[in-house]
Design a protein around this motif. Sequence first.
Motif, mmCIF file in Angstrom:
data_model
loop_
_atom_site.group_PDB
_atom_site.id
_atom_site.type_symbol
_atom_site.label_atom_id
_atom_site.label_comp_id
_atom_site.label_asym_id
_atom_site.label_seq_id
_atom_site.Cartn_x
_atom_site.Cartn_y
_atom_site.Cartn_z
ATOM 1 N N ALA A 130 0.853 -1.185 0.000
ATOM 2 C CA ALA A 130 0.000 0.000 0.000
ATOM 3 C C ALA A 130 0.891 1.237 0.000
ATOM 4 O O ALA A 130 1.265 1.759 1.054
ATOM 5 N N ALA A 131 1.257 1.684 -1.189
ATOM 6 C CA ALA A 131 2.187 2.807 -1.309
ATOM 7 C C ALA A 131 1.993 3.509 -2.645
ATOM 8 O O ALA A 131 1.579 2.902 -3.637
ATOM 9 N N THR A 132 2.300 4.802 -2.645
ATOM 10 C CA THR A 132 2.386 5.580 -3.882
ATOM 11 C C THR A 132 3.760 6.224 -3.907
ATOM 12 O O THR A 132 4.126 6.955 -2.975
ATOM 13 N N ILE A 133 4.540 5.938 -4.952
ATOM 14 C CA ILE A 133 5.880 6.501 -5.083
ATOM 15 C C ILE A 133 5.931 7.307 -6.377
ATOM 16 O O ILE A 133 5.826 6.751 -7.473
ATOM 17 N N LEU A 134 6.069 8.612 -6.232
ATOM 18 C CA LEU A 134 6.123 9.537 -7.366
ATOM 19 C C LEU A 134 7.581 9.846 -7.685
ATOM 20 O O LEU A 134 8.354 10.225 -6.796
ATOM 21 N N CYS A 135 7.964 9.699 -8.957
ATOM 22 C CA CYS A 135 9.352 9.904 -9.368
ATOM 23 C C CYS A 135 9.441 11.034 -10.386
ATOM 24 O O CYS A 135 9.044 10.871 -11.548
ATOM 25 N N PRO A 136 9.944 12.210 -9.991
ATOM 26 C CA PRO A 136 10.041 13.343 -10.916
ATOM 27 C C PRO A 136 11.210 13.201 -11.908
ATOM 28 O O PRO A 136 12.279 12.686 -11.566
ATOM 29 N N TYR A 137 10.984 13.711 -13.129
ATOM 30 C CA TYR A 137 11.996 13.730 -14.189
ATOM 31 C C TYR A 137 12.004 15.112 -14.838
ATOM 32 O O TYR A 137 10.955 15.590 -15.274
ATOM 33 N N ASP A 138 13.169 15.708 -14.901
ATOM 34 C CA ASP A 138 13.331 17.054 -15.454
ATOM 35 C C ASP A 138 13.456 16.975 -16.974
ATOM 36 O O ASP A 138 14.526 16.667 -17.514
ATOM 37 N N GLU A 139 12.364 17.243 -17.673
ATOM 38 C CA GLU A 139 12.365 17.168 -19.136
ATOM 39 C C GLU A 139 13.329 18.155 -19.779
ATOM 40 O O GLU A 139 13.808 17.922 -20.890
ATOM 41 N N SER A 140 13.616 19.253 -19.110
ATOM 42 C CA SER A 140 14.448 20.293 -19.710
ATOM 43 C C SER A 140 15.935 19.983 -19.625
ATOM 44 O O SER A 140 16.735 20.598 -20.342
ATOM 45 N N ARG A 141 16.327 19.015 -18.794
ATOM 46 C CA ARG A 141 17.756 18.791 -18.575
ATOM 47 C C ARG A 141 18.194 17.340 -18.761
ATOM 48 O O ARG A 141 19.391 17.084 -18.924
ATOM 49 N N LEU A 142 17.283 16.407 -18.722
ATOM 50 C CA LEU A 142 17.658 15.003 -18.857
ATOM 51 C C LEU A 142 17.622 14.567 -20.319
ATOM 52 O O LEU A 142 16.830 15.070 -21.119
ATOM 53 N N ASP A 143 18.488 13.610 -20.653
ATOM 54 C CA ASP A 143 18.570 13.114 -22.023
ATOM 55 C C ASP A 143 17.275 12.408 -22.435
ATOM 56 O O ASP A 143 16.556 11.848 -21.595
ATOM 57 N N ALA A 144 17.040 12.388 -23.737
ATOM 58 C CA ALA A 144 15.843 11.727 -24.265
ATOM 59 C C ALA A 144 15.818 10.250 -23.896
ATOM 60 O O ALA A 144 14.750 9.684 -23.627
ATOM 61 N N GLU A 145 16.982 9.603 -23.847
ATOM 62 C CA GLU A 145 17.043 8.190 -23.486
ATOM 63 C C GLU A 145 16.552 7.970 -22.056
ATOM 64 O O GLU A 145 15.854 6.991 -21.768
ATOM 65 N N VAL A 146 16.902 8.888 -21.166
ATOM 66 C CA VAL A 146 16.467 8.772 -19.772
ATOM 67 C C VAL A 146 14.948 8.896 -19.675
ATOM 68 O O VAL A 146 14.284 8.129 -18.973
ATOM 69 N N LEU A 147 14.393 9.865 -20.401
ATOM 70 C CA LEU A 147 12.947 10.068 -20.380
ATOM 71 C C LEU A 147 12.222 8.876 -21.003
ATOM 72 O O LEU A 147 11.152 8.482 -20.537
ATOM 73 N N ALA A 148 12.825 8.304 -22.033
ATOM 74 C CA ALA A 148 12.219 7.119 -22.646
ATOM 75 C C ALA A 148 12.221 5.946 -21.668
ATOM 76 O O ALA A 148 11.236 5.209 -21.557
ATOM 77 N N ASP A 149 13.323 5.774 -20.945
ATOM 78 C CA ASP A 149 13.384 4.698 -19.951
ATOM 79 C C ASP A 149 12.349 4.910 -18.845
ATOM 80 O O ASP A 149 11.788 3.944 -18.316
ATOM 81 N N ALA A 150 12.105 6.172 -18.484
ATOM 82 C CA ALA A 150 11.120 6.456 -17.429
ATOM 83 C C ALA A 150 9.739 5.948 -17.819
ATOM 84 O O ALA A 150 8.965 5.497 -16.964
ATOM 85 N N ARG A 151 9.410 6.012 -19.099
ATOM 86 C CA ARG A 151 8.108 5.518 -19.553
ATOM 87 C C ARG A 151 8.049 3.993 -19.506
ATOM 88 O O ARG A 151 6.961 3.415 -19.433
#
Length: 309
Positions: A130-151
């Motif tokens: 029973a948990a909610t874990i929110l993980c923020p990602y900075d779209e303006s500074r992180l590489d596209a590969e990182v953002l793709a992995d986040a999805r």
Amino acid sequence: MSSMALNEAFAHPALFYRTGQEYAERTVSFVREGLAAGEPVAVAVPGPNLALIRSGLGADAEDVLLLDMTEAGRNPGRIIPGVLRAFADSHPRERVRIIGEPIWAGRSPVEYPACAQHEALINAAFEGRAATILCPYDESRLDAEVLADARITHPTVIADGREQPSEVYDWQAVVSRYNEVLVPAADAAVFPFGAEELPEARHFAVGRAGGLGVTGQRLQDVELAVAELTTNSVIHGGGRGTVHIWAEAGQVVCEVRDRGQLADPLAGRRPPARGQIGGRGLMLVNYVADLVRVHTSDKGTVVRFYLNN
């Protein structure tokens, strides 16, 4: 973010943000929703973002556990046991709400594979919790590969104020992809060991680390980590192995190789059950090292740890 159903056993959304203002608004709203619902709340994010959340919460910050992720989660391998599970397990009868930001601009290419695997493994570590874990990602500074992995590592994604299921969610694929082959440096010092050479393996590692500039408590960390890993090799990894140690980019790098295979992807990240015999060695390495990388296959396992000088 009110679309998150609190009756779901586990929720693990990624939050994509572009500005400090957007970050503060959405994270503070997330925290306040949890406080209003009577949920214990923890926030583990990099220092500058922690200051934004603290400021936005005002007096409510006193009701939240606030941690600087650049310290608590410098080694991604210790975040699940030392931050996320530690907080959740301290509230076993309550739903908990956590913000965890383990990936920030400035994480090195050497660190990132362990970060991506960490984000993927949260899904296994908290399955049914029973948990909610929110993980923020900075779209303006992180590489596209990182953002793709986040999805891929998060079942839902919040972007532009909308929460939607990820169509590419497959956390196991990320764990597998970053199970990268690790090759020791050409100039690494090497020590082969078996059961009878365990003391000599520790002495070898401590001596070489000292020669590379490691001093004081950090030398004790080297001795502890090598003792745990070499003992695991003898007991679980075919009875023999090798220690490699070298200097790289301002760090001392040490690894232990053997013929065993890690079957549990959460090895070293899953707190052992009360009364359990074994299962603590790799976790201890995660706690003393600044970074741990692991490669395992049917041909053997490499555990590599890094120490900052």
